[in-house]
Design a protein around this motif. Sequence first.
Motif, PDB file in Angstrom:
ATOM      1  N   TYR A  31       0.835  -1.206   0.000  1.00 48.42           N
ATOM      2  CA  TYR A  31       0.000   0.000   0.000  1.00 48.42           C
ATOM      3  C   TYR A  31       0.868   1.255   0.000  1.00 48.42           C
ATOM      4  N   ILE A  32       1.904   1.256   0.811  1.00 44.73           N
ATOM      5  CA  ILE A  32       2.792   2.430   0.864  1.00 44.73           C
ATOM      6  C   ILE A  32       3.454   2.655  -0.490  1.00 44.73           C
ATOM      7  N   GLN A  33       3.919   1.576  -1.115  1.00 46.63           N
ATOM      8  CA  GLN A  33       4.549   1.717  -2.429  1.00 46.63           C
ATOM      9  C   GLN A  33       3.566   2.249  -3.466  1.00 46.63           C
ATOM     10  N   ARG A  34       2.328   1.793  -3.405  1.00 45.31           N
ATOM     11  CA  ARG A  34       1.317   2.261  -4.375  1.00 45.31           C
ATOM     12  C   ARG A  34       0.982   3.721  -4.139  1.00 45.31           C
ATOM     13  N   VAL A  35       0.873   4.118  -2.865  1.00 48.38           N
ATOM     14  CA  VAL A  35       0.597   5.528  -2.564  1.00 48.38           C
ATOM     15  C   VAL A  35       1.763   6.398  -3.026  1.00 48.38           C
ATOM     16  N   LEU A  36       2.982   5.916  -2.832  1.00 43.18           N
ATOM     17  CA  LEU A  36       4.153   6.667  -3.309  1.00 43.18           C
ATOM     18  C   LEU A  36       4.136   6.797  -4.834  1.00 43.18           C
ATOM     19  N   ALA A  37       3.733   5.749  -5.524  1.00 41.16           N
ATOM     20  CA  ALA A  37       3.649   5.812  -6.990  1.00 41.16           C
ATOM     21  C   ALA A  37       2.605   6.830  -7.428  1.00 41.16           C
ATOM     22  N   GLU A  38       1.464   6.846  -6.758  1.00 36.38           N
ATOM     23  CA  GLU A  38       0.416   7.833  -7.077  1.00 36.38           C
ATOM     24  C   GLU A  38       0.911   9.248  -6.782  1.00 36.38           C
ATOM     25  N   CYS A  39       1.631   9.397  -5.696  1.00 29.54           N
ATOM     26  CA  CYS A  39       2.173  10.718  -5.336  1.00 29.54           C
ATOM     27  C   CYS A  39       3.213  11.164  -6.368  1.00 29.54           C
TER      28      CYS A  39
ATOM     29  N   ILE B  46      -6.504   3.961  -1.114  1.00 28.40           N
ATOM     30  CA  ILE B  46      -5.474   3.061  -0.591  1.00 28.40           C
ATOM     31  C   ILE B  46      -5.257   3.306   0.896  1.00 28.40           C
ATOM     32  N   SER B  47      -5.247   4.560   1.298  1.00 28.81           N
ATOM     33  CA  SER B  47      -5.097   4.885   2.715  1.00 28.81           C
ATOM     34  C   SER B  47      -6.259   4.334   3.535  1.00 28.81           C
ATOM     35  N   ASP B  48      -7.472   4.454   2.998  1.00 30.40           N
ATOM     36  CA  ASP B  48      -8.648   3.914   3.691  1.00 30.40           C
ATOM     37  C   ASP B  48      -8.604   2.389   3.762  1.00 30.40           C
ATOM     38  N   LEU B  49      -8.124   1.737   2.713  1.00 24.74           N
ATOM     39  CA  LEU B  49      -7.987   0.286   2.743  1.00 24.74           C
ATOM     40  C   LEU B  49      -7.035  -0.152   3.845  1.00 24.74           C
ATOM     41  N   ASN B  50      -5.939   0.565   3.982  1.00 15.72           N
ATOM     42  CA  ASN B  50      -4.995   0.239   5.045  1.00 15.72           C
ATOM     43  C   ASN B  50      -5.638   0.443   6.412  1.00 15.72           C
ATOM     44  N   ALA B  51      -6.454   1.481   6.544  1.00 20.00           N
ATOM     45  CA  ALA B  51      -7.134   1.735   7.820  1.00 20.00           C
ATOM     46  C   ALA B  51      -8.138   0.635   8.131  1.00 20.00           C
ATOM     47  N   VAL B  52      -8.858   0.158   7.108  1.00 19.81           N
ATOM     48  CA  VAL B  52      -9.842  -0.907   7.311  1.00 19.81           C
ATOM     49  C   VAL B  52      -9.152  -2.192   7.757  1.00 19.81           C
ATOM     50  N   ARG B  53      -7.960  -2.445   7.252  1.00 21.65           N
ATOM     51  CA  ARG B  53      -7.217  -3.650   7.621  1.00 21.65           C
ATOM     52  C   ARG B  53      -6.557  -3.531   8.989  1.00 21.65           C
ATOM     53  N   GLY B  54      -6.762  -2.407   9.658  1.00 23.39           N
ATOM     54  CA  GLY B  54      -6.250  -2.246  11.016  1.00 23.39           C
ATOM     55  C   GLY B  54      -4.904  -1.563  11.101  1.00 23.39           C
ATOM     56  N   GLY B  55      -4.384  -1.075   9.995  1.00 22.16           N
ATOM     57  CA  GLY B  55      -3.068  -0.449  10.010  1.00 22.16           C
ATOM     58  C   GLY B  55      -3.105   1.055  10.191  1.00 22.16           C
TER      59      GLY B  55
ATOM     60  N   ASN C 131      -5.307  10.994  -8.926  1.00 21.03           N
ATOM     61  CA  ASN C 131      -4.209  10.482  -8.099  1.00 21.03           C
ATOM     62  C   ASN C 131      -4.520  10.667  -6.613  1.00 21.03           C
ATOM     63  N   LEU C 132      -5.068  11.812  -6.269  1.00 23.01           N
ATOM     64  CA  LEU C 132      -5.431  12.072  -4.871  1.00 23.01           C
ATOM     65  C   LEU C 132      -6.542  11.131  -4.419  1.00 23.01           C
ATOM     66  N   TYR C 133      -7.472  10.838  -5.311  1.00 23.33           N
ATOM     67  CA  TYR C 133      -8.542   9.899  -4.976  1.00 23.33           C
ATOM     68  C   TYR C 133      -7.956   8.499  -4.726  1.00 23.33           C
TER      69      TYR C 133
END
Length: 159
Positions: free
Chosen positions: A56-64, A99-108, A92-94
């Motif tokens: 998730y972090i790598q994907r967010v970095l790619a979008e950024c 992705i950030s919300d997915l990480n939050a749902v998974r408890g991270g 990209n912001l969406y």
Amino acid sequence: MYRRYSQTNGNAVSLSQLKRSRMKDILILLLAALLIAALAVGIPAMQQRDGTRTAYIQRVLAECDEAIRQTSGLSRNAGADSAAILAKIRSNLYAIRVISDLNAVRGGGALVSEERIMTLQNNVDRYLTYLTTGMDTGEYQTGLQTSLEELQTELSGLH
């Protein structure tokens, strides 16, 4: 008179004590087996969760990175395709938000705060407003790019 009959083995330990001792041993073995099974299942699950967070972090970095690249293209374009570029940045912001919300749902926890994403989207909206009114957009393009670069630096520290 008559002596009371009791069953004992050769060591003078009653059968009831022997049965209790066996039951205790069996219970300890069962608990140990459960602990080993829990560890066998839990450790790979934790490793998978860490791997998912890294992905998730790598994907967010790619979008950024893509949003920064698009933002730097705004100044080269001089308004010709700026609205389309801003739409790509908004997408990209969406993606970062999802992705950030997915990480939050998974408890991270959320990778990027909702306030940070809203600030970036407001910067895009402000840029678009100044673009459509024909005002100078250089300051807003620089501000947007700086905000995205700060986000990228922050996300790079999460590894």
